[in-house]
Design a protein around this motif. Structure first.
Motif, PDB file in Angstrom:
ATOM      1  N   VAL A 158      -6.931   7.503 -53.101  1.00  0.00           N
ATOM      2  CA  VAL A 158      -8.145   8.194 -53.242  1.00  0.00           C
ATOM      3  C   VAL A 158      -8.252   9.542 -52.333  1.00  0.00           C
ATOM      4  N   LEU A 159      -7.921   8.980 -51.115  1.00  0.00           N
ATOM      5  CA  LEU A 159      -8.293  10.189 -50.155  1.00  0.00           C
ATOM      6  C   LEU A 159      -7.195  11.340 -50.148  1.00  0.00           C
ATOM      7  N   VAL A 160      -5.978  10.999 -50.528  1.00  0.00           N
ATOM      8  CA  VAL A 160      -5.016  11.989 -51.020  1.00  0.00           C
ATOM      9  C   VAL A 160      -5.276  12.726 -52.282  1.00  0.00           C
ATOM     10  N   GLY A 161      -5.918  11.871 -53.211  1.00  0.00           N
ATOM     11  CA  GLY A 161      -6.366  12.487 -54.610  1.00  0.00           C
ATOM     12  C   GLY A 161      -7.458  13.662 -54.069  1.00  0.00           C
ATOM     13  N   LEU A 162      -8.382  12.941 -53.282  1.00  0.00           N
ATOM     14  CA  LEU A 162      -9.624  14.056 -53.267  1.00  0.00           C
ATOM     15  C   LEU A 162      -9.052  15.498 -52.562  1.00  0.00           C
ATOM     16  N   ALA A 163      -8.324  15.134 -51.446  1.00  0.00           N
ATOM     17  CA  ALA A 163      -7.779  16.593 -50.930  1.00  0.00           C
ATOM     18  C   ALA A 163      -7.065  17.511 -51.644  1.00  0.00           C
ATOM     19  N   LEU A 164      -6.017  16.770 -52.539  1.00  0.00           N
ATOM     20  CA  LEU A 164      -5.334  17.694 -53.527  1.00  0.00           C
ATOM     21  C   LEU A 164      -5.819  18.162 -54.697  1.00  0.00           C
ATOM     22  N   VAL A 165      -7.148  17.252 -55.162  1.00  0.00           N
ATOM     23  CA  VAL A 165      -7.919  18.010 -56.216  1.00  0.00           C
ATOM     24  C   VAL A 165      -8.799  19.051 -55.665  1.00  0.00           C
ATOM     25  N   LEU A 166      -9.187  18.974 -54.548  1.00  0.00           N
ATOM     26  CA  LEU A 166      -9.840  20.035 -53.891  1.00  0.00           C
ATOM     27  C   LEU A 166      -8.961  21.599 -53.927  1.00  0.00           C
ATOM     28  N   TRP A 210       7.753  18.464 -43.804  1.00  0.00           N
ATOM     29  CA  TRP A 210       6.312  18.486 -43.391  1.00  0.00           C
ATOM     30  C   TRP A 210       5.275  19.013 -44.308  1.00  0.00           C
ATOM     31  N   GLY A 211       6.096  19.930 -45.248  1.00  0.00           N
ATOM     32  CA  GLY A 211       5.034  20.656 -46.200  1.00  0.00           C
ATOM     33  C   GLY A 211       4.499  22.039 -45.689  1.00  0.00           C
ATOM     34  N   LEU A 212       3.933  22.826 -46.325  1.00  0.00           N
ATOM     35  CA  LEU A 212       3.413  23.973 -46.258  1.00  0.00           C
ATOM     36  C   LEU A 212       2.079  23.912 -45.479  1.00  0.00           C
ATOM     37  N   GLY A 213       1.353  22.651 -45.440  1.00  0.00           N
ATOM     38  CA  GLY A 213       0.094  22.650 -44.979  1.00  0.00           C
ATOM     39  C   GLY A 213      -0.899  22.511 -46.062  1.00  0.00           C
ATOM     40  N   ASP A 231      -1.186  16.254 -64.319  1.00  0.00           N
ATOM     41  CA  ASP A 231       0.128  15.657 -64.305  1.00  0.00           C
ATOM     42  C   ASP A 231       1.182  16.032 -63.270  1.00  0.00           C
ATOM     43  N   PHE A 232       1.092  16.961 -62.657  1.00  0.00           N
ATOM     44  CA  PHE A 232       1.877  17.480 -61.433  1.00  0.00           C
ATOM     45  C   PHE A 232       1.374  17.630 -60.292  1.00  0.00           C
ATOM     46  N   ILE A 233       0.514  16.654 -59.999  1.00  0.00           N
ATOM     47  CA  ILE A 233      -0.195  16.806 -58.707  1.00  0.00           C
ATOM     48  C   ILE A 233       0.950  16.361 -57.802  1.00  0.00           C
ATOM     49  N   PHE A 234       1.668  15.402 -58.051  1.00  0.00           N
ATOM     50  CA  PHE A 234       2.468  14.847 -57.109  1.00  0.00           C
ATOM     51  C   PHE A 234       3.555  15.865 -56.561  1.00  0.00           C
ATOM     52  N   ALA A 235       3.918  16.981 -57.303  1.00  0.00           N
ATOM     53  CA  ALA A 235       4.636  18.029 -56.785  1.00  0.00           C
ATOM     54  C   ALA A 235       3.980  19.021 -55.768  1.00  0.00           C
ATOM     55  N   VAL A 236       2.412  19.086 -55.880  1.00  0.00           N
ATOM     56  CA  VAL A 236       1.830  19.748 -54.880  1.00  0.00           C
ATOM     57  C   VAL A 236       1.816  19.048 -53.787  1.00  0.00           C
ATOM     58  N   ILE A 237       1.610  17.628 -53.809  1.00  0.00           N
ATOM     59  CA  ILE A 237       1.662  16.878 -52.645  1.00  0.00           C
ATOM     60  C   ILE A 237       2.949  16.986 -51.749  1.00  0.00           C
ATOM     61  N   GLY A 238       4.000  17.273 -52.716  1.00  0.00           N
ATOM     62  CA  GLY A 238       5.327  17.312 -51.962  1.00  0.00           C
ATOM     63  C   GLY A 238       5.411  18.856 -50.952  1.00  0.00           C
ATOM     64  N   GLU A 239       4.755  19.784 -51.859  1.00  0.00           N
ATOM     65  CA  GLU A 239       4.615  21.134 -51.487  1.00  0.00           C
ATOM     66  C   GLU A 239       3.785  21.241 -49.949  1.00  0.00           C
ATOM     67  N   GLY A 299       4.903  17.843 -47.808  1.00  0.00           N
ATOM     68  CA  GLY A 299       6.292  17.580 -47.718  1.00  0.00           C
ATOM     69  C   GLY A 299       6.629  16.007 -47.869  1.00  0.00           C
ATOM     70  N   LEU A 300       7.901  15.657 -47.525  1.00  0.00           N
ATOM     71  CA  LEU A 300       8.197  14.351 -47.812  1.00  0.00           C
ATOM     72  C   LEU A 300       7.518  13.365 -47.149  1.00  0.00           C
ATOM     73  N   ILE A 301       6.792  13.885 -46.246  1.00  0.00           N
ATOM     74  CA  ILE A 301       6.032  12.698 -45.367  1.00  0.00           C
ATOM     75  C   ILE A 301       4.648  12.360 -46.624  1.00  0.00           C
TER      76      ILE A 301
END
Length: 406
Positions: free
Chosen positions: A34-42, A258-261, A278-286, A289-291
């Motif tokens: 949920v916390l990761v989702g909130l950050a990425l949805v924002l 580590w990702g772009l930040g 649908d592709f939010i996992f790709a943005v998590i990786g971007e 990063g792998l972490i």
């Protein structure tokens, strides 16, 4: 004399470890997602809001997700405190309500991306197929626990559980939503597997599932092209038919370790459609990063372990079967979403549970976690363990009191 089905739920495994481990694994895994989702949805919706209306607040879509989160958390808390008897009573009503809403979708629903699976209620969009997943998981838990000894015959498999599941699938497929139908198939398979249906019937159901997919591929205007893009990625246009698949991989690759930040994704600005769902996992990786992607996988792993503990340790077959169905839904849907993003499956339009934007999915998924928490609270020894542990508030008061006396 009728043969007895191989009951995988017959004897719970000998309890091992703390009886409250399941409960805290569910809390930890859900909190991370949920916390990761909130950050990425924002991160992924602020640019959408600005492009749609330059004068609009960049937080408009994020606030909608936040409201859905609050509603879902209320449902989680209330659901986690309901008794098992209450969930058994609610199961047919939840499933019945989802039938009514699915029929309403076909009559007055909204068409989005070629799929008719949305209702507009009070100015808000709602996807009844999400509610159907929860209702079906609970209903199958009730009926398969009652009739599990009859699962050696085709009649025992079809009546009444197969009919209930088949009706949901027909209504969902009538709206053209193949991705959701595949998730429902996983849910039903998980329920029947835990209930102990013989393996030969799984082969029959798998063949029927393949036939369903092939039929839907013939009916859809874009599904065939998605398969072709998946099989021949070297022959497609990165700005055309394989835009999502290629840009999703580029996003993952550019993130590195580590990702772009936070907020620094480049693909979300137009290169990657559906970056917020649908592709939010790709943005998590971007961005992380792998972490970051590894953390998401660990969180879903926690939920999977917790559900496995419920199935193996609980004495109530309703809990075992319903938990298996919910686990196949949440974890299975997550695996489908991630497999699409990394190129192992063609694009299916399935969101990442508890992470992707979308109020319907988030609310119902959180309520489903609340159901699992209610199950975990009734694990053998769990209630006694909770009663023996002082609450956080009591422990805090005790620490403060000792400090003052010192």
């Amino acid at each position: 004399m009728t043969a007895t089905a191989p009951r995988r739920t017959s004897t719970p495994a000998e309890p091992s470890g703390s009886p409250v481990t399941t409960y805290y694994l569910l809390i930890a895994g859900t909190s991370i997602l949920v916390l990761v989702g909130l950050a990425l949805v924002l991160s992924t919706t602020s640019n959408y809001a600005l492009r749609a209306d330059s004068g609009a607040s960049p937080y408009r879509l994020f606030l909608t997700q936040a409201v859905a989160l609050v509603i879902g958390l209320v449902g989680l808390v209330v659901g986690s405190h309901l008794s098992l008897a209450w969930w058994k009573k609610l199961a047919p009503f939840i499933l019945g309500a989802s039938y009514v809403l699915l029929v309403a979708v076909l009559l007055v629903g909204k068409d989005v991306g070629g799929n008719k699976n949305w209702l507009i209620i009070g100015g808000m969009s709602f996807q009844p197929s999400e509610l159907a997943k929860l209702g079906l998981a609970l209903f199958l838990g009730v009926v398969l626990a009652t009739f599990r000894r009859e699962l050696t015959t085709l009649k025992g498999i079809i009546v009444p559980g197969g009919i209930a599941a088949g009706l949901v699938l027909v209504l969902v497929l009538a709206g053209g939503d193949l991705g959701t139908a595949l998730v429902i198939c996983l849910l039903v398979g998980g329920a029947y597997w835990v209930a102990g249906m013989p393996l030969r019937y799984f082969a029959i159901l798998a063949a029927a599932g393949v036939g369903m997919v092939l039929y839907m591929l013939e009916q859809g205007t874009t599904r065939g092209s998605r398969i072709d893009v998946w099989l021949n990625p070297e022959n497609c246009d990165p700005q055309g038919s394989c835009m999502q698949a290629i840009h999703g991989l580029w996003a993952l690759a550019s993130g590195g370790l580590w990702g772009l930040g936070p907020g620094m994704s480049r693909e979300k600005w137009a290169g990657l459609p559906a970056a917020d769902n649908d592709f939010i996992f790709a943005v998590i990786g971007e961005e992380f990063g792998l972490i970051g992607t590894g953390l998401v996988l660990v969180a879903f792993g926690m939920i999977a372990v917790a559900i496995n503990r419920l199935v193996r340790r609980h004495r109530d077959p309703f809990v075992q079967i319903a938990a298996g169905a919910i686990g196949a839904w949440l974890v299975g849907q997550a695996l489908i979403n991630i497999a699409v993003v990394i190129g192992l499956l063609p694009v299916t339009g399935v969101p990442l549970p508890l992470v992707s934007s979308g109020g319907s999915s988030l609310i119902v998924s959180l309520v489903a976690v609340g159901v699992l928490l209610a199950f975990a609270r009734h694990e053998p020894g769990a209630q006694e363990a909770f009663a023996a542990r002082p609450s956080v508030i009591k422990r805090s008061i005790a620490v403060v009191s000792r400090g003052r006396r010192g």
